[in-house]
Write a protein that holds these residues in place. Structure first.
Motif, PDB file in Angstrom:
ATOM      1  N   ILE A 209       0.840  -1.205   0.000  1.00  0.00           N
ATOM      2  CA  ILE A 209       0.000   0.000   0.000  1.00  0.00           C
ATOM      3  C   ILE A 209       0.868   1.246   0.000  1.00  0.00           C
ATOM      4  CG2 ILE A 209      -1.686   1.312   1.332  1.00  0.00           C
ATOM      5  CD1 ILE A 209      -2.878  -1.132   0.005  1.00  0.00           C
ATOM      6  N   ALA A 210       1.920   1.256   0.840  1.00  0.00           N
ATOM      7  CA  ALA A 210       2.792   2.431   0.931  1.00  0.00           C
ATOM      8  C   ALA A 210       3.515   2.680  -0.383  1.00  0.00           C
ATOM      9  CB  ALA A 210       3.791   2.253   2.071  1.00  0.00           C
ATOM     10  N   ALA A 211       4.007   1.620  -1.032  1.00  0.00           N
ATOM     11  CA  ALA A 211       4.726   1.784  -2.295  1.00  0.00           C
ATOM     12  C   ALA A 211       3.804   2.337  -3.382  1.00  0.00           C
ATOM     13  CB  ALA A 211       5.323   0.452  -2.732  1.00  0.00           C
ATOM     14  N   SER A 212       2.578   1.825  -3.439  1.00  0.00           N
ATOM     15  CA  SER A 212       1.626   2.330  -4.429  1.00  0.00           C
ATOM     16  C   SER A 212       1.317   3.800  -4.182  1.00  0.00           C
ATOM     17  CB  SER A 212       0.342   1.497  -4.371  1.00  0.00           C
ATOM     18  OG  SER A 212      -0.642   2.017  -5.227  1.00  0.00           O
ATOM     19  N   TRP A 213       1.155   4.167  -2.915  1.00  0.00           N
ATOM     20  CA  TRP A 213       0.859   5.556  -2.574  1.00  0.00           C
ATOM     21  C   TRP A 213       2.034   6.476  -2.926  1.00  0.00           C
ATOM     22  CZ3 TRP A 213       2.905   8.121   2.027  1.00  0.00           C
ATOM     23  CH2 TRP A 213       2.345   9.395   2.251  1.00  0.00           C
ATOM     24  N   LEU A 214       3.270   5.973  -2.710  1.00  0.00           N
ATOM     25  CA  LEU A 214       4.467   6.759  -3.027  1.00  0.00           C
ATOM     26  C   LEU A 214       4.831   6.715  -4.510  1.00  0.00           C
ATOM     27  CD1 LEU A 214       6.696   5.738   0.027  1.00  0.00           C
ATOM     28  CD2 LEU A 214       5.640   7.965  -0.362  1.00  0.00           C
ATOM     29  N   GLU A 215       4.113   5.888  -5.250  1.00  0.00           N
ATOM     30  CA  GLU A 215       4.328   5.787  -6.700  1.00  0.00           C
ATOM     31  C   GLU A 215       5.728   5.261  -7.022  1.00  0.00           C
ATOM     32  OE1 GLU A 215       1.779   9.478  -8.373  1.00  0.00           O
ATOM     33  OE2 GLU A 215       3.179   9.987  -6.742  1.00  0.00           O
ATOM     34  N   ILE A 216       6.117   4.194  -6.298  1.00  0.00           N
ATOM     35  CA  ILE A 216       7.397   3.535  -6.556  1.00  0.00           C
ATOM     36  C   ILE A 216       7.151   2.027  -6.587  1.00  0.00           C
ATOM     37  CG2 ILE A 216       8.715   5.365  -5.406  1.00  0.00           C
ATOM     38  CD1 ILE A 216       9.030   3.552  -3.005  1.00  0.00           C
ATOM     39  N   PRO A 217       8.032   1.255  -7.206  1.00  0.00           N
ATOM     40  CA  PRO A 217       7.873  -0.216  -7.207  1.00  0.00           C
ATOM     41  C   PRO A 217       8.007  -0.764  -5.793  1.00  0.00           C
ATOM     42  CG  PRO A 217       9.414   0.508  -8.917  1.00  0.00           C
ATOM     43  CD  PRO A 217       9.157   1.698  -8.056  1.00  0.00           C
ATOM     44  N   VAL A 218       7.148  -1.704  -5.437  1.00  0.00           N
ATOM     45  CA  VAL A 218       7.153  -2.222  -4.077  1.00  0.00           C
ATOM     46  C   VAL A 218       8.452  -2.957  -3.752  1.00  0.00           C
ATOM     47  CG1 VAL A 218       6.014  -4.384  -4.717  1.00  0.00           C
ATOM     48  CG2 VAL A 218       5.804  -3.518  -2.385  1.00  0.00           C
ATOM     49  N   HIS A 219       9.087  -3.588  -4.749  1.00  0.00           N
ATOM     50  CA  HIS A 219      10.309  -4.345  -4.465  1.00  0.00           C
ATOM     51  C   HIS A 219      11.471  -3.429  -4.101  1.00  0.00           C
ATOM     52  CE1 HIS A 219      10.826  -3.357  -8.781  1.00  0.00           C
ATOM     53  NE2 HIS A 219      12.121  -3.347  -8.489  1.00  0.00           N
ATOM     54  N   LYS A 220      11.302  -2.117  -4.313  1.00  0.00           N
ATOM     55  CA  LYS A 220      12.369  -1.187  -3.958  1.00  0.00           C
ATOM     56  C   LYS A 220      12.448  -0.955  -2.449  1.00  0.00           C
ATOM     57  CE  LYS A 220      13.765  -0.023  -8.167  1.00  0.00           C
ATOM     58  NZ  LYS A 220      15.160  -0.217  -8.629  1.00  0.00           N
ATOM     59  N   LEU A 221      11.335  -1.138  -1.759  1.00  0.00           N
ATOM     60  CA  LEU A 221      11.321  -0.887  -0.319  1.00  0.00           C
ATOM     61  C   LEU A 221      12.035  -2.008   0.426  1.00  0.00           C
ATOM     62  CD1 LEU A 221       7.676   0.430   0.255  1.00  0.00           C
ATOM     63  CD2 LEU A 221       9.798   1.760   0.149  1.00  0.00           C
ATOM     64  N   MET A 222      12.788  -1.633   1.449  1.00  0.00           N
ATOM     65  CA  MET A 222      13.515  -2.599   2.268  1.00  0.00           C
ATOM     66  C   MET A 222      12.777  -2.805   3.589  1.00  0.00           C
ATOM     67  SD  MET A 222      17.408  -1.278   1.596  1.00  0.00           S
ATOM     68  CE  MET A 222      18.101  -2.746   2.372  1.00  0.00           C
ATOM     69  N   HIS A 223      12.690  -4.051   4.017  1.00  0.00           N
ATOM     70  CA  HIS A 223      11.940  -4.379   5.222  1.00  0.00           C
ATOM     71  C   HIS A 223      12.839  -4.319   6.455  1.00  0.00           C
ATOM     72  CE1 HIS A 223       8.318  -5.590   3.047  1.00  0.00           C
ATOM     73  NE2 HIS A 223       9.146  -6.047   2.124  1.00  0.00           N
ATOM     74  N   PRO A 224      12.269  -3.989   7.622  1.00  0.00           N
ATOM     75  CA  PRO A 224      13.065  -3.889   8.849  1.00  0.00           C
ATOM     76  C   PRO A 224      13.517  -5.256   9.328  1.00  0.00           C
ATOM     77  CG  PRO A 224      10.741  -3.599   9.319  1.00  0.00           C
ATOM     78  CD  PRO A 224      10.856  -3.654   7.837  1.00  0.00           C
ATOM     79  N   PRO A 225      14.463  -5.294  10.290  1.00  0.00           N
ATOM     80  CA  PRO A 225      14.954  -6.583  10.804  1.00  0.00           C
ATOM     81  C   PRO A 225      13.851  -7.451  11.388  1.00  0.00           C
ATOM     82  CG  PRO A 225      16.356  -4.777  11.540  1.00  0.00           C
ATOM     83  CD  PRO A 225      15.173  -4.159  10.885  1.00  0.00           C
ATOM     84  N   ALA A 226      12.832  -6.833  11.982  1.00  0.00           N
ATOM     85  CA  ALA A 226      11.722  -7.593  12.563  1.00  0.00           C
ATOM     86  C   ALA A 226      10.468  -7.326  11.753  1.00  0.00           C
ATOM     87  CB  ALA A 226      11.505  -7.195  14.021  1.00  0.00           C
ATOM     88  N   ALA A 227       9.716  -8.389  11.509  1.00  0.00           N
ATOM     89  CA  ALA A 227       8.493  -8.233  10.717  1.00  0.00           C
ATOM     90  C   ALA A 227       7.377  -7.594  11.527  1.00  0.00           C
ATOM     91  CB  ALA A 227       8.034  -9.598  10.195  1.00  0.00           C
ATOM     92  N   ILE A 228       7.481  -7.639  12.870  1.00  0.00           N
ATOM     93  CA  ILE A 228       6.474  -7.061  13.751  1.00  0.00           C
ATOM     94  C   ILE A 228       7.153  -5.983  14.588  1.00  0.00           C
ATOM     95  CG2 ILE A 228       4.837  -7.493  15.625  1.00  0.00           C
ATOM     96  CD1 ILE A 228       4.634 -10.367  14.644  1.00  0.00           C
ATOM     97  N   VAL A 229       6.591  -4.793  14.564  1.00  0.00           N
ATOM     98  CA  VAL A 229       7.127  -3.679  15.340  1.00  0.00           C
ATOM     99  C   VAL A 229       6.030  -3.188  16.287  1.00  0.00           C
ATOM    100  CG1 VAL A 229       8.173  -1.382  15.251  1.00  0.00           C
ATOM    101  CG2 VAL A 229       8.624  -3.038  13.418  1.00  0.00           C
ATOM    102  N   ASN A 230       6.399  -3.026  17.570  1.00  0.00           N
ATOM    103  CA  ASN A 230       5.448  -2.555  18.589  1.00  0.00           C
ATOM    104  C   ASN A 230       4.255  -3.504  18.694  1.00  0.00           C
ATOM    105  OD1 ASN A 230       4.405  -0.913  20.588  1.00  0.00           O
ATOM    106  ND2 ASN A 230       3.460   0.538  19.161  1.00  0.00           N
ATOM    107  N   ARG A 231       4.556  -4.767  18.956  1.00  0.00           N
ATOM    108  CA  ARG A 231       3.508  -5.788  19.054  1.00  0.00           C
ATOM    109  C   ARG A 231       2.624  -5.540  20.266  1.00  0.00           C
ATOM    110  NH1 ARG A 231       4.348  -9.207  23.312  1.00  0.00           N
ATOM    111  NH2 ARG A 231       6.484  -9.486  24.078  1.00  0.00           N
TER     112      ARG A 231
END
Length: 456
Positions: A209-231
């Protein structure tokens, strides 16, 4: 090149911390895609998948200043930069609820206290236009209300020092009416484009959703070390933190923050109020929910999501890792306090004791002074009530006198009218000698030299 100001404004408990970690990890990638993500110390935490507030501090600082006063251009003068990104759920409350920034201190709290929500949004638009931005794109995540309230309850225990049990918890303000206010404010400005996305529907696709909103390819975004933040937390963790808040006040940095940051994959447990309480909350927001739903994509509309879950028992369990994290955090804090106390010389310690004694005496004096002020206030209230009663009697008497004055004025006007009529009415002599016949006879007699009219 057209330039865009991107604002990811939350709201709270919709994956904001995770997306801020994505943005922080992808800062260089965003820059290569022509997007500037202003960096602050909170971004360092976000890059490590820690709990953060995003980069909203920059946003507030720029709006506070005069747009033409030499503030940084945020890349708007760079031909390779097509936009700037701010991410902070605090922007939602800052713009919509017109609250003061939590980090600026009392001078800026007073400053922003004079500026309402409409003026803040207007200032946002003027600032963006002054900096060369052609449009403002807003990404607003919402969440189905019951799950949002339950997640908000956990957050109030973790971060706000709340001590209430779930059955006694009432949110400070319900979010759907605030979302409606947000849409109403933004819709007044054609340059603001608002995308509303329901986190409950897309919580596993936030980066997409964020990549589409920013108008960039989603594969360009890098994910954080943890998949869950502030659980969210388990029953035991939440109860431990709640009672710690009772004893120490807000103290999430001692237990809940270490647990959520060091053990992000511990499965959270759902803690819910009764079904009746959930139905009552839903009825409070039903009208605003319906208004919001009519204005957003059907896929992302609010839905009533009552949750059935057995109440937690009287016993709670902790894993070895949970115990390790809690003990390490509390032990580190205790050691730090011991070092601080041990670093004090006996003389310094005695001075501190004397200061504490003086402060205690001052507290007692303040309590007594407050008691006297309270008594004086009560006396003033009684006097005020008496004055209000007296004023009521005076107002009644004034009203009566005014009515009498109106009656007398009416009588005087009637008398004056009658007198005027009498003065205008002809008398007997005027009738006798004032006719046209006698006037003509007198005229003939004067021409004939007769001095007076004959008698008889």
């Amino acid at each position: 090149m057209a330039k865009t100001l991107y604002l990811h404004i939350g709201h709270g408990k919709t994956g904001t911390s995770y997306l801020q970690s994505v943005f922080a990890c992808s800062a260089s990638v965003l820059r290569a895609q022509g997007l500037d993500y202003p960096w602050n110390s909170s971004c360092d935490l976000a890059a490590d998948a820690k709990i953060t507030s995003g980069n909203g501090m920059f946003f507030e600082r720029y709006l506070r200043a005069n747009p033409e006063a030499g503030e940084p251009s945020l890349g708007s003068s760079d031909p390779d930069v097509r936009g700037t990104l701010f991410s902070s759920e605090w922007i939602f409350t800052f713009l919509i609820e017109a609250v003061s920034p939590p980090w600026t201190g009392s001078p800026w709290e007073d400053y922003w206290g004079e500026i309402g929500a409409e003026e803040r949004v207007e200032r946002l638009v003027r600032w963006a236009q002054a900096k060369g931005y052609d449009r403002i794109k807003v990404l607003l995540f919402i969440r189905n209300p019951i799950s949002q309230i339950l997640s908000g309850y956990q957050q109030s225990i973790k971060r706000a020092g709340d001590t209430r049990a779930i059955e006694g918890y009432t949110p400070r303000s319900l979010l759907p009416p605030r979302v409606l206010a947000c849409l109403n404010l933004f819709d007044r400005w054609p340059c603001i484009e608002t995308d509303v996305v329901n986190y409950s529907v897309v919580k596993d696709q936030l980066a997409v959703i964020a990549a589409s909103w920013l108008e960039i390819p989603v594969h360009k975004l890098m994910h954080p070390p943890a998949a869950i933040v502030n659980r969210s937390m388990t029953h035991g963790e939440l109860e431990f933190q709640r009672w710690l808040n009772v004893s120490l006040g807000p103290s999430g940095e001692l237990v809940s923050d270490p647990l959520c940051q060091e053990l992000p994959h511990v499965r959270a447990q759902v803690i819910v109020p009764s079904r009746g309480a959930q139905d009552s909350l839903w009825e409070q927001i039903r009208e605003s929910v319906e208004q919001v739903n009519r204005r957003i994509d059907p896929q992302h509309r609010y839905e009533y999501d009552p949750i059935e879950s057995p109440p937690p028992g009287e016993e709670y369990s902790f894993s070895r890792d949970q115990i390790r994290v809690i003990a390490t955090s509390l032990g580190k804090t205790i050691l730090d306090l011991r070092e601080r106390i041990g670093a004090c010389s006996p003389e310094h310690y005695r001075q501190l004791q004397a200061q504490c004694t003086d402060l205690q005496k001052q507290c007692v004096d303040l309590d007594e002074h407050c008691g006297r002020l309270h008594e004086a206030l009560q006396e003033l209230q009684v006097r005020h009530e008496s004055l209000v009663a007296d004023q009521g009697e005076k107002n009644t008497r004034i009203k009566s006198l005014k009515e009498e004055l109106r009656t007398l004025s009416k009588a005087l006007r009637y008398r004056d009218a009658e007198l005027a009529k009498r003065k205008a009415r002809p008398t007997f002599l005027s009738k006798l000698f004032g006719g046209q016949h006698w006037k003509r006879r007198w005229a003939r007699w004067r021409r004939a030299g007769v001095p007076t009219p004959p008698k008889g």
